[in-house]
Write a protein that holds these residues in place. Structure first.
Motif, short mmCIF file in Angstrom:
data_model
loop_
_atom_site.label_atom_id
_atom_site.label_comp_id
_atom_site.label_asym_id
_atom_site.label_seq_id
_atom_site.Cartn_x
_atom_site.Cartn_y
_atom_site.Cartn_z
N ALA A 6 0.31 -1.36 0.27
CA ALA A 6 0.11 0.21 0.15
C ALA A 6 1.04 1.87 -0.27
N ARG A 7 0.02 2.38 -0.85
CA ARG A 7 1.19 3.50 -0.96
C ARG A 7 0.25 4.74 -0.78
N LYS A 8 0.45 5.58 -0.55
CA LYS A 8 -0.46 6.97 -0.23
C LYS A 8 1.14 8.45 -0.51
N SER A 9 0.65 9.01 -1.27
CA SER A 9 1.35 10.53 -1.48
C SER A 9 0.36 11.52 -0.83
N THR A 10 -0.26 11.73 0.21
CA THR A 10 -1.11 13.04 0.63
C THR A 10 -0.80 12.56 2.21
N ASP A 11 -0.03 13.65 2.53
CA ASP A 11 -1.09 13.85 4.11
C ASP A 11 -1.32 13.69 5.02
N ASP A 12 -1.94 12.96 5.41
CA ASP A 12 -2.89 12.14 6.35
C ASP A 12 -2.67 11.98 8.06
N ASP A 13 -1.67 13.46 8.35
CA ASP A 13 -2.07 13.10 10.02
C ASP A 13 -2.72 13.55 10.80
N ASP A 14 -3.56 14.36 10.09
CA ASP A 14 -4.68 14.71 10.81
C ASP A 14 -5.59 14.51 10.50
N LYS A 15 -5.75 13.34 10.39
CA LYS A 15 -6.59 12.46 10.34
C LYS A 15 -6.41 10.88 11.53
N GLY A 16 -7.48 10.58 12.33
CA GLY A 16 -7.20 9.02 12.38
C GLY A 16 -7.15 8.08 11.67
N GLU A 17 -5.71 7.30 12.74
CA GLU A 17 -5.53 6.33 12.36
C GLU A 17 -6.28 5.18 11.87
N ASP A 18 -7.36 4.95 11.51
CA ASP A 18 -8.21 4.14 11.08
C ASP A 18 -8.74 4.79 10.23
N ASN A 19 -8.16 5.98 9.90
CA ASN A 19 -9.16 6.64 8.61
C ASN A 19 -7.75 6.99 6.94
N LYS A 20 -6.63 6.44 7.89
CA LYS A 20 -5.38 7.02 7.05
C LYS A 20 -5.87 6.22 5.57
N SER A 21 -5.13 7.20 4.70
CA SER A 21 -5.17 5.85 3.36
C SER A 21 -4.49 4.46 2.91
N VAL A 22 -3.43 4.60 3.66
CA VAL A 22 -2.79 2.93 4.27
C VAL A 22 -3.05 2.31 4.73
N THR A 23 -3.79 2.95 5.52
CA THR A 23 -4.55 1.90 6.44
C THR A 23 -5.93 0.53 5.65
N ARG A 24 -6.50 2.23 4.95
CA ARG A 24 -7.82 1.14 4.51
C ARG A 24 -7.67 0.91 3.45
N GLN A 25 -6.67 0.28 2.95
CA GLN A 25 -5.36 -0.08 1.20
C GLN A 25 -5.08 -1.56 2.10
N VAL A 26 -4.61 -1.40 3.00
CA VAL A 26 -3.58 -2.48 4.10
C VAL A 26 -5.66 -3.34 3.73
N ASP A 27 -6.28 -2.69 4.92
CA ASP A 27 -7.56 -2.89 5.25
C ASP A 27 -7.88 -4.51 4.01
N HIS A 28 -8.09 -3.63 2.69
CA HIS A 28 -9.34 -4.10 2.18
C HIS A 28 -8.20 -5.28 1.53
N ALA A 29 -7.00 -5.15 1.42
CA ALA A 29 -6.48 -5.81 0.46
C ALA A 29 -5.88 -7.29 1.58
N ARG A 30 -6.52 -7.12 2.57
CA ARG A 30 -6.58 -8.53 3.69
C ARG A 30 -7.31 -9.38 3.84
N ALA A 31 -8.78 -8.38 3.00
CA ALA A 31 -9.66 -8.59 2.78
C ALA A 31 -10.14 -9.21 1.57
N TYR A 32 -9.33 -9.51 1.21
CA TYR A 32 -9.73 -9.60 -0.62
C TYR A 32 -8.77 -10.66 -0.44
N ALA A 33 -7.54 -11.39 0.13
CA ALA A 33 -6.84 -12.09 -0.10
C ALA A 33 -7.37 -13.04 1.21
N SER A 34 -8.73 -12.94 2.02
CA SER A 34 -8.68 -13.81 2.56
C SER A 34 -9.81 -14.61 1.73
N SER A 35 -10.03 -13.99 1.22
CA SER A 35 -11.83 -13.95 -0.08
C SER A 35 -11.32 -15.78 -1.24
#
Length: 436
Positions: free
Chosen positions: A7-36
């Motif tokens: 996962a990669r992102k190029s914008t600064d998300d420091d003002d957002k919560g950990e669960d709302n960061k783009s990289v976090t969402r990408q990792v969660d979605h990728a794990r769900a896809y791998a599990s399926s």
């Protein structure tokens, strides 16, 4: 199958919560896809690059770690191809490396597998990479246009500058003079105007006891707070920081914009100075008075003009310092074997040990009687490559260890071989020591 997630992102998300960061969402979605798909994803096979441009390929820790561990998994899961990169050439090279290792690439957004086997597959991948690279260039142009509008109005376009604070207004950010830091800047300019150098001023600001008189004269006897310490800060004043302050146009009431631009070459960012850039006059933001500014700029120009240059244009020697040097021949004595500046040992020439030596070869004059002056400087100095050859063939002196710089001279003097003799040639602004 063993799966890895990237996962990669190029914008600064420091003002957002950990669960709302783009990289976090990408990792969660990728794990769900791998599990399926029934694939196993271990925590040590999750690779992320946060706040990294898609055109950067050399300074991406997550991507580099993943490429070095390709043999540990069978498939890579990511959101889309642009997460891998936004440069056609570099992305194709990474995909070729992944394909050669026999690792599959899957995108969870389209639920498809990337094909990179035939010419048609590579053409389609190149077309997608072209669109991603084009979007990156357009996004960069839009950002530069927005910053240019702010710069033309004299507003802050980001970054921190010593001597100023940033003040948030309605829809922009204004510069404000920091009175405490401005007094330090005026002291630096005054000190340099009176003939003191960059290193001397830096040591004064750092509170070195030997420069207490300068601290009292130019900074009211109190060492100012040291610069911030971080990724680009050392936490102390340095000669390079003084150099930048003396060359900063902002302190003269001119705000530059676009002087340097970041471009990507060979998969990494490179800063290029532009021939033409915007310069906005803001006289209300001037910190250094005009007479002091003019005097400092005149000395800087005189220093640049005073440097000697060799026939190839390389700087040689030093300009007028404006003050008396602490050591005799300071900055003037060079080794005739390798061309390196010789270092003072703190021992006078009349003593058994010489007062200067070469930190590269360990060579040193044995006494003041061995120094013979001559006006001939026509001999060309050998290159660094010939230094080791000359030392090994014409001298039986063992070379001191590079890992113990403090013991180099003692190691040299412990040799039973006789010390070499030297000839010192003299010129108007530079001296040179050459071994005979």
């Amino acid at each position: 199958m063993r799966a890895a997630v990237y996962a990669r992102k190029s914008t600064d998300d420091d003002d957002k919560g950990e669960d709302n960061k783009s990289v976090t969402r990408q990792v969660d979605h990728a794990r769900a896809y791998a599990s399926s798909k029934g694939w196993e994803v271990s925590d040590d096979l999750v690779f992320t690059d946060d706040n990294v441009s898609g055109a950067e390929f050399k300074n991406r820790p997550g991507l580099l770690r993943m490429l070095t561990r390709l043999r540990e998994f069978d498939v890579i899961v990511m959101s889309e191809l642009s997460r891998l990169g936004r440069d056609q050439v570099q992305t194709a090279q990474v995909l070729a490396q992944v394909e050669a290792a026999g690792v599959q690439v899957h995108f969870y957004l389209t639920k498809e597998q990337l094909r990179f086997e035939t010419a048609v597959d590579r053409f389609l991948v190149g077309a997608v990479s072209f669109a991603a690279e084009l979007e990156r260039e357009k996004a960069g142009q839009r950002a530069r246009d927005a910053l240019l509008r702010k710069a033309k109005a004299g507003h802050s376009t980001g970054g921190l500058v010593y001597g100023y604070d940033r003040h948030r207004c309605d829809n922009h950010t204004e510069w404000r003079i920091n009175a405490e830091q401005a007094a330090v800047i005026v002291g630096i300019y005054s000190c340099y105007r009176d003939g003191y150098g960059h290193a001397c001023i830096a040591k004064t600001l750092n509170g070195v006891p030997r420069y207490a008189n300068l601290l009292a004269e130019y900074f009211n006897g109190v060492a100012p707070p040291r610069p911030r310490q971080g990724n680009r800060g050392t936490g102390s004043w340095s000669a390079s920081a003084i150099y930048e302050i003396l060359h900063c146009e902002r302190y003269g009431g001119i705000i530059p914009f676009g002087e340097y631009r970041t471009v990507y070459k060979g998969g990494t960012a490179t800063t290029v100075r532009q021939k033409e850039f915007l310069r906005v006059e803001r006289p209300e933001l001037r910190i250094v008075p005009e007479p002091l500014w003019a005097a400092v700029q005149a000395r800087l120009a005189a220093v640049r003009a005073s440097y000697l240059r060799t026939q190839g244009g390389k700087l040689f020697g030093r300009p007028e310092r404006g003050t008396t040097a602490r050591h005799l021949l300071s900055g003037l004595l060079h080794c005739g074997a390798c061309g390196a500046s010789m270092t003072a040992t703190g021992v006078p020439l009349e003593a058994e040990q010489p007062g200067a030596w070469c930190p590269t070869t360990g060579a040193a004059p044995t006494s003041s009687a061995a120094l013979a002056t001559t006006a001939n400087r026509s001999r060309r100095r050998p290159s660094m490559g010939s230094c080791s050859t000359r030392s090994s063939t014409k001298s039986s002196h063992p070379m001191p260890s590079a890992s113990s710089s403090k013991k180099r001279w003692s190691s040299w003097r412990s040799s039973n071989a006789p010390s070499p003799t030297y000839a010192l040639s003299c010129a108007p602004s530079a001296l040179r020591c050459s071994a005979n």
